[in-house]
Design an enzyme around this catalytic site. Sequence first.
Site, PDB file in Angstrom:
ATOM      1  N   LYS A 185      -7.945  -4.840  -2.798  1.00 36.89           N
ATOM      2  CA  LYS A 185      -7.501  -4.384  -1.282  1.00 36.89           C
ATOM      3  C   LYS A 185      -8.012  -3.085  -0.813  1.00 36.89           C
ATOM      4  O   LYS A 185      -8.261  -2.092  -1.697  1.00 36.89           O
ATOM      5  CB  LYS A 185      -6.129  -4.359  -1.623  1.00 36.89           C
ATOM      6  CG  LYS A 185      -5.146  -3.629  -0.407  1.00 36.89           C
ATOM      7  CD  LYS A 185      -3.944  -3.241  -0.534  1.00 36.89           C
ATOM      8  CE  LYS A 185      -2.368  -3.024   0.579  1.00 36.89           C
ATOM      9  NZ  LYS A 185      -1.792  -3.151   0.820  1.00 36.89           N
ATOM     10  N   LYS A 214      -6.119  -1.135  -5.931  1.00 39.85           N
ATOM     11  CA  LYS A 214      -5.939  -1.156  -4.094  1.00 39.85           C
ATOM     12  C   LYS A 214      -6.055   0.766  -3.808  1.00 39.85           C
ATOM     13  O   LYS A 214      -6.235   1.851  -4.712  1.00 39.85           O
ATOM     14  CB  LYS A 214      -4.128  -0.983  -4.267  1.00 39.85           C
ATOM     15  CG  LYS A 214      -3.651  -0.649  -2.907  1.00 39.85           C
ATOM     16  CD  LYS A 214      -2.286  -0.676  -2.918  1.00 39.85           C
ATOM     17  CE  LYS A 214      -2.249  -0.560  -1.207  1.00 39.85           C
ATOM     18  NZ  LYS A 214      -0.072  -0.439  -1.909  1.00 39.85           N
TER      19      LYS A 214
HETATM   20  C1  PBG Z   1       2.837  -0.369   0.239  1.00 41.51           C
HETATM   21  C2  PBG Z   1       1.269  -0.959   0.955  1.00 41.51           C
HETATM   22  C3  PBG Z   1       0.482  -0.526   1.220  1.00 41.51           C
HETATM   23  C4  PBG Z   1       0.230  -1.658   1.591  1.00 41.51           C
HETATM   24  C5  PBG Z   1       0.729  -3.151   1.484  1.00 41.51           C
HETATM   25  N1  PBG Z   1       1.541  -2.716   0.737  1.00 41.51           N
HETATM   26  C6  PBG Z   1       0.123   0.453   2.264  1.00 41.51           C
HETATM   27  C7  PBG Z   1      -0.053   1.902   1.943  1.00 41.51           C
HETATM   28  O1  PBG Z   1       0.031   1.529   0.166  1.00 41.51           O
HETATM   29  O2  PBG Z   1      -0.162   2.448   1.948  1.00 41.51           O
HETATM   30  C8  PBG Z   1      -1.303  -1.718   3.158  1.00 41.51           C
HETATM   31  C9  PBG Z   1      -1.558  -3.239   3.526  1.00 41.51           C
HETATM   32  C10 PBG Z   1      -1.698  -3.965   5.046  1.00 41.51           C
HETATM   33  O3  PBG Z   1      -2.460  -2.449   5.901  1.00 41.51           O
HETATM   34  O4  PBG Z   1      -2.092  -4.591   5.961  1.00 41.51           O
HETATM   35  N2  PBG Z   1       2.020   0.467  -1.143  1.00 41.51           N
HETATM   36 ZN    ZN Z   2       4.325   1.511  -1.320  1.00 42.53          ZN
END
Ligand code: PBG
Ligand code: ZN
Length: 333
Positions: A257, A204
């Site tokens: 992601k 991520k």
């Molecule tokens: C929270 C989380 C996020 C997303 C999924 N879980 C945002 C972040 O890490 O700030 C992003 C999902 C999206 O942008 O559709 N940890």
């Molecule tokens: Zn988070």
Amino acid sequence: MRELTITGPGRIRPRRLRRTAAMRDLVAETRISPDQFILPHFVLPVERAEEPVPSMPGISLMGVENLLRQVESDLALGIRSVLLFGHPVQGTKSPGGEAAADAQGAVQQAVTRLKAAFGDSLVVMTDVCLCSYTDHGHCGIIEGGEVDNDRSLRPLVETALSHARSGADVVAPSDMMDGRVGAIRDALDTEGLGGVAVLAYSAKYASAYYGPFRDAADSAPAHGDRQSYQMDCRNGLEAIREAELDESEGADMVMVKPALAYLDVIAAVRSATTLPLAAYNVSGEYSAVKAAAANGWLDEARVVRENLMGIRRAGADLIITYHCRDALREKWL
Ligand code: PBG
Ligand code: ZN
């Protein structure tokens, strides 16, 4: 001027297989089944509500009852998996994000109701993180001005357990703390929840593409950013290391992601593990397409198809995407 003719190796003509639609379908290398879609939902801790998210056209925050009706019609379209994000009850955000593990929280209630209504015809996945529940908006616990990895594990484990106890089929930790997959796996097994799967947000990235999501989940960090725990967009090999670590800690599925700026990472992780690989086509990727389409600058149907096929072609088995309802309803694939 004499017309040129192709001779010799020119007898090989790739265009032959592109001549008709049926021929193109016959030789298409990539297909997407509705079974491979996971649709995210934002759940409010109320029975009835539907609040459109301005930066994500077509997406609304939903009360539990509204979610049930939405999922019922999505099931009819063939969408059999959901990923739930929750909002805490107003005024319950705290430094420790305890509300994330509230047995009566929005996610926990939604899971219980969805499983009661649809049973095993629906795969219910939950996002496990603290950022919508902490008053500082970070995904872990702050200690001495920094996100403390090991102190964050306990609340994350408690959150995952509460989702699993409510009946979640899959818990998906998105916090990016080291060691959380193993800690969650151990706790699930110890608590008699060994059948609950873990989908690890393995690679991520710290991404500007999460902007619209943070409006929807009210989870933007109040200070600083997430670069001390999410990955650096300059790194690809590190994604393989993260996926391998999560696999060794017991992850059942791994994830890359965002998706579109990371297709090389999807391909690399696909060849590094035999676990099912999910790609998350995130909020900003969705909203960018929606905004351009609303202005008449892009053909939404064709761009969505191209993006989703690209993600599949890169090697993702599962696609988490806000586009999937439109794509199936309008037959864009
Ligand atoms: C929270 C989380 C996020 C997303 C999924 N879980 C945002 C972040 O890490 O700030 C992003 C999902 C999206 O942008 O559709 N940890
Ligand atoms: Zn988070």
